[in-house]
Design a protein around this motif. Structure first.
Motif, short mmCIF file in Angstrom:
data_model
loop_
_atom_site.label_atom_id
_atom_site.label_comp_id
_atom_site.label_asym_id
_atom_site.label_seq_id
_atom_site.Cartn_x
_atom_site.Cartn_y
_atom_site.Cartn_z
N ALA A 147 0.11 2.17 -9.85
CA ALA A 147 -0.31 2.74 -8.15
C ALA A 147 -1.88 1.49 -8.11
O ALA A 147 -2.03 0.74 -6.87
CB ALA A 147 -0.85 3.72 -8.11
N ALA A 148 -3.09 1.33 -8.69
CA ALA A 148 -3.12 0.19 -8.90
C ALA A 148 -4.11 -0.88 -8.57
O ALA A 148 -3.94 -2.26 -7.60
CB ALA A 148 -4.58 0.40 -9.96
N GLU A 149 -2.03 -1.60 -9.46
CA GLU A 149 -1.42 -2.99 -9.06
C GLU A 149 -1.02 -2.97 -7.68
O GLU A 149 -1.28 -4.29 -7.46
CB GLU A 149 -0.28 -2.43 -10.31
CG GLU A 149 -0.59 -3.57 -11.22
CD GLU A 149 0.54 -4.64 -12.24
OE1 GLU A 149 1.82 -4.45 -11.68
OE2 GLU A 149 0.68 -4.31 -13.43
N GLU A 150 -0.09 -2.18 -7.09
CA GLU A 150 -0.37 -2.32 -5.50
C GLU A 150 -0.97 -2.19 -5.49
O GLU A 150 -1.06 -3.10 -3.70
CB GLU A 150 1.31 -1.25 -5.43
CG GLU A 150 1.87 -1.05 -6.53
CD GLU A 150 3.05 -1.86 -7.09
OE1 GLU A 150 3.09 -2.46 -5.40
OE2 GLU A 150 4.22 -1.75 -7.34
N VAL A 151 -2.21 -1.77 -5.10
CA VAL A 151 -3.49 -2.34 -3.90
C VAL A 151 -3.83 -3.83 -4.35
O VAL A 151 -4.20 -4.32 -3.01
CB VAL A 151 -4.55 -1.14 -4.31
CG1 VAL A 151 -6.03 -1.90 -4.05
CG2 VAL A 151 -3.87 0.37 -4.73
N ASN A 152 -3.30 -3.88 -5.93
CA ASN A 152 -4.13 -5.22 -5.59
C ASN A 152 -3.09 -6.16 -5.18
O ASN A 152 -3.54 -7.57 -4.64
CB ASN A 152 -4.08 -5.74 -7.33
CG ASN A 152 -5.50 -5.40 -8.33
OD1 ASN A 152 -6.58 -5.01 -7.03
ND2 ASN A 152 -4.83 -5.23 -9.00
N LEU A 173 0.45 -1.11 -0.47
CA LEU A 173 -0.19 0.14 -0.22
C LEU A 173 1.22 1.39 0.30
O LEU A 173 0.49 2.55 -0.60
CB LEU A 173 -1.01 0.14 0.78
CG LEU A 173 -1.88 -1.34 1.03
CD1 LEU A 173 -2.76 -1.30 2.82
CD2 LEU A 173 -3.24 -0.94 -0.12
N ALA A 174 2.21 1.88 0.77
CA ALA A 174 2.71 2.28 0.74
C ALA A 174 2.91 2.34 -0.90
O ALA A 174 3.43 3.45 -1.34
CB ALA A 174 3.64 2.49 1.54
N SER A 175 3.31 1.36 -1.40
CA SER A 175 4.02 0.93 -3.17
C SER A 175 2.83 1.95 -4.02
O SER A 175 3.22 2.54 -4.86
CB SER A 175 4.46 0.33 -3.72
OG SER A 175 5.46 -0.74 -3.10
N TYR A 222 2.89 5.77 -6.03
CA TYR A 222 3.07 5.95 -7.41
C TYR A 222 2.03 7.18 -7.35
O TYR A 222 1.94 7.51 -8.52
CB TYR A 222 3.17 3.98 -8.12
CG TYR A 222 3.89 3.77 -7.46
CD1 TYR A 222 5.33 4.28 -8.86
CD2 TYR A 222 3.36 2.39 -7.28
CE1 TYR A 222 5.93 3.08 -9.24
CE2 TYR A 222 4.95 1.54 -7.41
CZ TYR A 222 6.45 1.68 -8.86
OH TYR A 222 7.15 1.14 -8.36
N PHE A 223 0.92 7.28 -6.54
CA PHE A 223 -0.42 7.79 -6.68
C PHE A 223 0.49 9.10 -6.63
O PHE A 223 0.32 10.04 -7.28
CB PHE A 223 -0.85 7.54 -5.53
CG PHE A 223 -2.24 6.65 -6.07
CD1 PHE A 223 -2.68 7.05 -7.32
CD2 PHE A 223 -2.69 5.32 -4.75
CE1 PHE A 223 -3.82 5.89 -7.45
CE2 PHE A 223 -4.18 5.09 -5.61
CZ PHE A 223 -4.40 5.13 -6.79
N ALA A 224 1.79 9.38 -5.38
CA ALA A 224 2.23 10.56 -5.46
C ALA A 224 2.80 11.21 -7.02
O ALA A 224 3.03 12.16 -7.20
CB ALA A 224 3.15 10.73 -4.24
N MET A 225 3.15 10.27 -7.44
CA MET A 225 3.98 10.27 -8.49
C MET A 225 2.72 10.78 -9.39
O MET A 225 3.56 11.62 -10.39
CB MET A 225 4.71 9.51 -9.15
CG MET A 225 6.64 9.41 -7.84
SD MET A 225 6.70 7.68 -8.26
CE MET A 225 8.32 7.97 -7.47
N ALA A 226 2.07 10.26 -9.49
CA ALA A 226 1.04 10.12 -10.36
C ALA A 226 0.18 11.99 -10.94
O ALA A 226 0.27 12.71 -11.43
CB ALA A 226 0.25 10.07 -10.73
N ALA A 227 -0.03 12.68 -9.73
CA ALA A 227 -0.35 13.62 -8.91
C ALA A 227 0.52 14.57 -9.64
O ALA A 227 0.08 15.81 -10.46
CB ALA A 227 -0.58 13.78 -7.69
#
Ligand code: FE2
Ligand code: FE2
Length: 165
Positions: free
Chosen positions: A48-53, A19-21, A25-30
């Protein structure tokens, strides 16, 4: 067979790392969304969505084995990267760290003689090979093009082709 407590704890720690990953990635995306690099941002959101998976895979596994998933606090990631190369270099370094975490988990499962957990973790071992490969390829590409605006434009478009999942 119920999961041993020390394996539950270690797997929960890995849920947090996954989840930290995603958070990273969400922070980078933003950041790249803000800088009008929508292709790079799209790639990072899919990542980021992959990491949630990944986190959910572990969550389900803990539950399947009679354990309880417990969530830990996640530190705030950085908010800004000076270039796509800086971000993807950080991503590669991060994936290398995750590979180490998975390696330690495998060792722990082996020491606990928990074959099911060891086999479960094999998926992550293979996934990390892919993760390091894809981040590494983008780092190489960005290193080659340097400051070329035209090439960066093309790479942004290319990365935007990535599908969710
Ligand atoms: Fe992951
Ligand atoms: Fe990853």
């Amino acid at each position: 067979m119920k999961l041993q407590d020390k394996l539950v704890d270690a797997l929960n720690k890995q849920i947090k790392e996954e989840l930290a990953s995603a958070y990273l990635y969400f922070a980078m995306a933003a950041d790249f969304e803000f800088k009008n690099r929508s292709g790079i941002s799209g790639w990072l959101k899919a990542q980021a969505a992959e990491e949630v998976n990944h986190a959910m895979r572990i969550y389900d596994y803990i539950n399947d084995r009679g354990g309880k998933a417990v969530l830990a606090a996640i530190d705030a990631p950085k908010a800004s990267w000076e270039s796509p190369l800086a971000a993807f270099s950080a991503a590669l370094k991060h994936e290398q760290f995750i590979t180490e975490c998975i390696g330690k988990l495998v060792k722990l499962a082996r020491e606990a003689e928990d074959t099911a957990t060891e086999v479960f973790l094999q998926w992550f071992v293979n996934e990390q090979v892919e993760e390091e490969k894809s981040a590494g390829e983008i780092v190489d590409l960005l290193t080659q093009v340097g400051e070329s605006r035209e090439a960066l434009f093309m790479i942004d478009r290319e990365l935007g082709q990535r599908q969710e999942g």
